[in-house]
Design a protein around this motif. Structure first.
Motif, short mmCIF file in Angstrom:
data_model
loop_
_atom_site.label_atom_id
_atom_site.label_comp_id
_atom_site.label_asym_id
_atom_site.label_seq_id
_atom_site.Cartn_x
_atom_site.Cartn_y
_atom_site.Cartn_z
N ALA A 92 50.31 29.05 32.75
CA ALA A 92 49.37 28.01 32.33
C ALA A 92 47.99 28.25 32.91
N LEU A 93 47.91 28.63 34.19
CA LEU A 93 46.62 28.92 34.82
C LEU A 93 45.97 30.15 34.20
N ALA A 94 46.79 31.15 33.86
CA ALA A 94 46.24 32.34 33.21
C ALA A 94 45.61 31.99 31.88
N MET A 95 46.26 31.12 31.12
CA MET A 95 45.69 30.68 29.84
C MET A 95 44.39 29.91 30.06
N TYR A 96 44.36 29.09 31.09
CA TYR A 96 43.18 28.26 31.34
C TYR A 96 41.98 29.13 31.71
N PRO A 136 48.16 38.86 42.09
CA PRO A 136 46.92 39.39 42.66
C PRO A 136 46.16 40.31 41.70
N PHE A 137 46.91 41.10 40.89
CA PHE A 137 46.26 41.94 39.90
C PHE A 137 45.49 41.09 38.88
N PHE A 138 46.13 40.01 38.47
CA PHE A 138 45.49 39.13 37.49
C PHE A 138 44.23 38.49 38.08
N VAL A 139 44.34 38.04 39.32
CA VAL A 139 43.17 37.43 39.98
C VAL A 139 42.06 38.47 40.16
N LEU A 140 42.43 39.68 40.54
CA LEU A 140 41.46 40.74 40.71
C LEU A 140 40.78 41.09 39.38
N PHE A 141 41.59 41.07 38.31
CA PHE A 141 41.03 41.33 36.97
C PHE A 141 40.05 40.23 36.57
N LEU A 142 40.38 38.98 36.86
CA LEU A 142 39.45 37.88 36.55
C LEU A 142 38.15 38.03 37.34
N CYS A 143 38.29 38.41 38.62
CA CYS A 143 37.08 38.64 39.43
C CYS A 143 36.21 39.73 38.81
N GLU A 144 36.89 40.76 38.30
CA GLU A 144 36.15 41.85 37.67
C GLU A 144 35.44 41.38 36.41
N VAL A 145 36.12 40.60 35.59
CA VAL A 145 35.53 40.12 34.33
C VAL A 145 34.38 39.15 34.60
#
Length: 453
Positions: free
Chosen positions: A437-441, A328-337
Motif C-alpha cells: 500500500a505504501l509503495a502504491m502511495y 530498503p531497495f525500494f526506499v533507495l529507488f524512491l530516493c533516487e527518483v
C-alpha cells in the motif's frame, strides 16, 4: 525515442529490472546464512549431548514388578520324554508413589549450556499377594518356584544411578540385591536390577520402600504402571516444562521454583496387571509408543528448561529476509527518483549486503548476550551504517533520516513478529500488505514513461 543501450540503461524500467535481479541474487547469501544458523543449532545439540551424556542423559525411572519363575512341563510328542522350561509370571504393584526434590544446575561446554540435576527419590508402594487363580499353573503340571521370586527395578540408563538403590519391605526389612545374572525377557525395562523376595511376601503381599540417588540432564521421566500412581516432584528451578502423556493434577510454579503432583489410575496406563513370559501383554506398549510417534506418550516427563531460544528466533527472522532486501531497495529507488541523483547498482548491492549481514551479527552477538539486546545492537549498527551511507551518496539529511526511519520500522516490525508465535503469519501478511500500500502511495505520481519531459 530510445536509440541506444545507454538510453535503455537510463530508463526507470531498466533500473527496476536491475534492482529486482540484484534482490534475487542477494537471496543466495541468505540461504548460506540460514545454513550457518542450522550449523550452530547442530553444534549446540552436540555440546549439550556431550554435557549430559556422562550423567546418563534424561533420567527414566521405569518402575518395579515382581517376577515369579515357574517350570513349564513339556512332553515330546515323539519320544514322550519330559522336560522343563523355566518361565516367569510378572505382576505390577497396586500402589506406586514417587516423591523427590530435584536440585538443578547448568553446566557449560564453551558458550553452550545444559541443565543437569541430581535428586534423592523416595519410592514406596504395595504389592498385593499373588493371585494363583489368574493362570491356574498348578493345575497344568507346572511348578511355581516361589522361593526364587524377585523384585525387579527398571531404569533407562545405569549412569543415572549414583549408587545402588536401597530396597526394603514392610518394617524396614532390607532385601538383598541379586548379584547373579539372569536372562529375563522384560522389554518394558531398559536396565534391570534384581532383588530377592521371600515366599512369605509373595503369598501375603507387602509394602516396599526404595531410596534412589539419581543424576541426569534435561529431563526426569517416570513411568506409571501400578493400579494407583502418585508422583510428587519439586525443585527450585523456576523454568519447568510438564509434557509426556500426563499433565500434573496439581502444580505451582513461581520464582522460588515449582512443585507438581500427578495422580494416575491404572486404566490410563499402557500396562496390564498380570502377564507371563509366554504372553506379550506388556510388550504391546512398545508398539503403542511407535504408533503414537512419541516414546513418552505413556510417561510423566518433567523438563528443566534453559530459556535460550536465540537460534530458533534467528532462524525465524531469516524467513523474512526478502522484506529486508527489497524494502530498503525500494526506499533507495524512491530516493533516487525523487532526488534525481543516480545511484549505481554496486551501491544497491552494498546496501543489500549490509542488511544481510544483520542476521550474522544477530547470530554471533546472541551467542554471548540475551537475544533482545543482541537484536537491538545488530539493528542499530546496520541502520546507522546504511543511513550514513545514503547520506553520503545523496548528500541530503532528509533522505538519510528517511532511510534510518524505514530501517528502524522494519526492524521493529520483525521484532514484534518474533514475539508473536501464534500470530506471526497474520502480522507478517498484514505487514506485507502495508508495504504494498505504501509503495502504491509513494509511486502514484511517478512519471514512469517520461511523458512529462
Amino acid at each position: 525515442m530510445i536509440k541506444n543501450i545507454n538510453d535503455i540503461a537510463k530508463t526507470l524500467g531498466f533500473k527496476i529490472l536491475i534492482i529486482v535481479i540484484l534482490g534475487l541474487l542477494l537471496l543466495i547469501p541468505m540461504s548460506f546464512i540460514n545454513g550457518v544458523v542450522r550449523d550452530r543449532i547442530r553444534y549446540q545439540d552436540e555440546a549439550v549431548s556431550s554435557i549430559i551424556e556422562p550423567v546418563g542423559n534424561s533420567a527414566n525411572i521405569q518402575g518395579v514388578v515382581i517376577a515369579i519363575p515357574y517350570l513349564n512341563r513339556v512332553i515330546d510328542s515323539e519320544t514322550k520324554e519330559i522336560s522343563y522350561i523355566k518361565k516367569y509370571i510378572f505382576y505390577m504393584p497396586n500402589e506406586y508413589n514417587v516423591e523427590g526434590n530435584v536440585e538443578v544446575s547448568s553446566l557449560s561446554r564453551g558458550i553452550f549450556k545444559a541443565p543437569i540435576f541430581n535428586s534423592k527419590l523416595n519410592i514406596k508402594g504395595r504389592f498385593d499377594k499373588y493371585n494363583a487363580e489368574i493362570f491356574n499353573l498348578d493345575e497344568n503340571n507346572n511348578t511355581i518356584l516361589y522361593d526364587e521370586a524377585m523384585l525387579i527395578l527398571g531404569i533407562g540408563n545405569k549412569k543415572n544411578l549414583m549408587k545402588l538403590p536401597n530396597v526394603s519391605v514392610n518394617q524396614n526389612e532390607e532385601i538383598q540385591y541379586y548379584e547373579k545374572n539372569i536372562n529375563i525377557s522384560l522389554n518394558m525395562f531398559s536396565n534391570k536390577f534384581l532383588y530377592t523376595i521371600s515366599r512369605d511376601k509373595i503369598l501375603n503381599g507387602f509394602d516396599f520402600y526404595i531410596t534412589m540417588d539419581i543424576q541426569g540432564g534435561n529431563s526426569l521421566i517416570i513411568t506409571p504402571l501400578a493400579s494407583e500412581n502418585t508422583f510428587k516432584i519439586s525443585s527450585k528451578w523456576k523454568d519447568p516444562s510438564f509434557t509426556g502423556g500426563f499433565l500434573p493434577t496439581k502444580r505451582e510454579v513461581n520464582n522460588d521454583g515449582f512443585s507438581a503432583e500427578w495422580n494416575i489410575a491404572s486404566f490410563n496406563t499402557a500396562f496390564t496387571k498380570y502377564w507371563t513370559s509366554d504372553e506379550n501383554a506388556n510388550r504391546v506398549s512398545d508398539n503403542e509408543y511407535l504408533r503414537a510417534g512419541d516414546e513418552n506418550s505413556n510417561n510423566v516427563l518433567v523438563s528443566f528448561l534453559l530459556l535460550n531460544d536465540n537460534y530458533q528466533k534467528t532462524s525465524r527472522s531469516v524467513k523474512y529476509a526478502i522484506l529486508f532486501i527489497f524494502i530498503p531497495f525500494f526506499v533507495l529507488f524512491l530516493c533516487e527518483v525523487l532526488s534525481k541523483k543516480r545511484i549505481h547498482p554496486v551501491q544497491y548491492i552494498l546496501i543489500g549486503i549490509a542488511n544481510a549481514v544483520f542476521y550474522l551479527l544477530l547470530l554471533a552477538i546472541s551467542e554471548h548476550l540475551i537475544f533482545n539486546l543482541s537484536y537491538f545492537l545488530s539493528a542499530l549498527m546496520v541502520t546507522a551504517l546504511t543511513s550514513i551511507y545514503i547520506g553520503y551518496i545523496i548528500k541530503s539529511p532528509k533522505y538519510t533520516i528517511s532511510m534510518a526511519l524505514v530501517n528502524a520500522l522494519i526492524y521493529i516490525f520483525l521484532f514484534g513478529i518474533l514475539q508473536l508465535t501464534d500470530y506471526a503469519l497474520l502480522m507478517g501478511t498484514l505487514g506485507l500488505f502495508a508495504v504494498i500500500a505504501l509503495a502504491m502511495y509513494f509511486t502514484r505520481n511517478v512519471d514512469w514513461y517520461g511523458e512529462n519531459n
